[in-house]
Design an enzyme around this catalytic site. Structure first.
Site, mmCIF file in Angstrom:
data_model
loop_
_atom_site.group_PDB
_atom_site.id
_atom_site.type_symbol
_atom_site.label_atom_id
_atom_site.label_comp_id
_atom_site.label_asym_id
_atom_site.label_seq_id
_atom_site.Cartn_x
_atom_site.Cartn_y
_atom_site.Cartn_z
ATOM 1 C CG ASP A 1 1.489 3.181 1.086
ATOM 2 O OD1 ASP A 1 1.543 3.464 -0.115
ATOM 3 O OD2 ASP A 1 1.115 2.068 1.514
ATOM 4 C CG ASP B 1 -3.192 -1.312 -0.790
ATOM 5 O OD1 ASP B 1 -3.952 -1.734 0.108
ATOM 6 O OD2 ASP B 1 -2.657 -2.052 -1.633
HETATM 7 P P1 B16 Z 1 -3.261 1.274 -9.283
HETATM 8 P P2 B16 Z 1 -0.002 2.113 -2.344
HETATM 9 C C1 B16 Z 1 -0.365 0.545 -4.479
HETATM 10 O O1 B16 Z 1 -0.891 1.427 -3.519
HETATM 11 C C2 B16 Z 1 -0.833 -0.876 -4.196
HETATM 12 O O2 B16 Z 1 -0.316 -1.333 -2.948
HETATM 13 C C3 B16 Z 1 -0.336 -1.794 -5.290
HETATM 14 O O3 B16 Z 1 -0.793 -3.108 -5.050
HETATM 15 C C4 B16 Z 1 -0.857 -1.284 -6.642
HETATM 16 O O4 B16 Z 1 -0.348 -2.080 -7.696
HETATM 17 C C5 B16 Z 1 -0.401 0.169 -6.833
HETATM 18 O O5 B16 Z 1 -0.871 0.970 -5.754
HETATM 19 C C6 B16 Z 1 -0.924 0.758 -8.131
HETATM 20 O O6 B16 Z 1 -2.322 0.853 -8.055
HETATM 21 O O7 B16 Z 1 -3.390 0.111 -10.205
HETATM 22 O O8 B16 Z 1 -4.564 1.657 -8.604
HETATM 23 O O9 B16 Z 1 -2.614 2.465 -9.970
HETATM 24 O O10 B16 Z 1 0.337 1.026 -1.372
HETATM 25 O O11 B16 Z 1 1.234 2.749 -2.988
HETATM 26 O O12 B16 Z 1 -0.951 3.144 -1.781
HETATM 27 MG MG MG Z 2 0.979 0.353 0.518
#
Ligand code: B16
Ligand code: MG
Length: 219
Positions: free
Chosen positions: A10, A12
């Protein structure tokens, strides 16, 4: 247990910490629209898609589809401004050496992120070339906790799901990986207790071989 040949990360919360930037961007939108939004509220958005994040931020407040699309675009524009400050120093502690160690051990490595900005973040971190596959928020329709994204990544790597380990910091992501039949390592302090192995302090003090050994004991 099937031989493990791949690690899927993953983004974030595992490779870097963009949660603060997501918070600041949602907070700006919420303030402008006079919707209460706290850091505790932001914790509920960890690992879920942009659309689901908006739904959770709204807490039942009704808006039409055109407004929803416009608000998500506004939030993303605020987020993109924050992303400009990301540098290679923003990788989480130990992650670069862990990735190098995994590759040296002959494992395939890939990313599975709900974010539509995953390529932008990985490029700014200057690590995108390390990965054999990157699955982002565009590649499948059903987001975590559906297993689709990680299954898509495993397909790109040419491995069965039971041959791969998913590293996740969010409950939705742990469920997605379990639903897909992967081995799962939970990272950090959110609710990742259903993972086969939980590393509260992340990947700084551990080797790829340690992970394989500990998973063998746990499963
Ligand atoms: P975006 P991950 C996620 O990343 C984030 O943890 C989450 O907070 C966010 O809403 C989601 O990506 C979508 O992000 O708006 O940039 O498309 O943890 O799956 O790497
Ligand atoms: Mg994450």
């Amino acid at each position: 247990m099937a031989k493990i040949t791949a690690f899927i990360f993953d983004l974030d919360g595992v490779i870097t910490d963009t949660a603060e930037y997501h918070y600041l961007a949602w907070k700006q939108l919420a303030d402008e629209e006079h919707i209460a939004f706290t850091r505790q509220d932001n914790d509920q958005l960890r690992g879920v898609s942009r659309r689901e994040s908006l739904n959770r931020m709204l807490k039942g407040h009704p808006i039409d589809e055109t407004t929803a699309q416009a608000w998500m675009e506004r939030k993303n524009n605020y987020y993109l401004q924050h992303l400009k400050s990301i540098t290679p120093n923003d990788c989480l502690p130990g992650i670069k050496s862990f990735l190098a160690d995994a590759r040296a051990a002959g494992l395939k490595i890939a990313v599975g992120s709900a974010s539509k900005n995953a390529y932008e973040v990985l490029t700014r971190l200057e690590i995108i070339d390390l990965f054999e596959a990157v699955g982002d928020g565009y590649v499948v329709k059903n987001s975590k906790p559906a297993p689709d994204l990680f299954v898509w990544v495993a397909g790109r790597l040419g491995v069965h799901t039971e041959e791969a380990v998913v590293f996740e910091d969010a409950e939705a992501g742990v469920e997605a990986a379990l639903n897909g039949g992967f081995h799962v390592v939970g990272i950090g302090h959110a609710d990742v207790t259903r993972a086969h192995l939980v590393l509260r302090e992340g990947l700084a003090q551990i080797t790829a071989q340690d992970i394989l050994t500990q998973l063998q004991r746990a499963t």
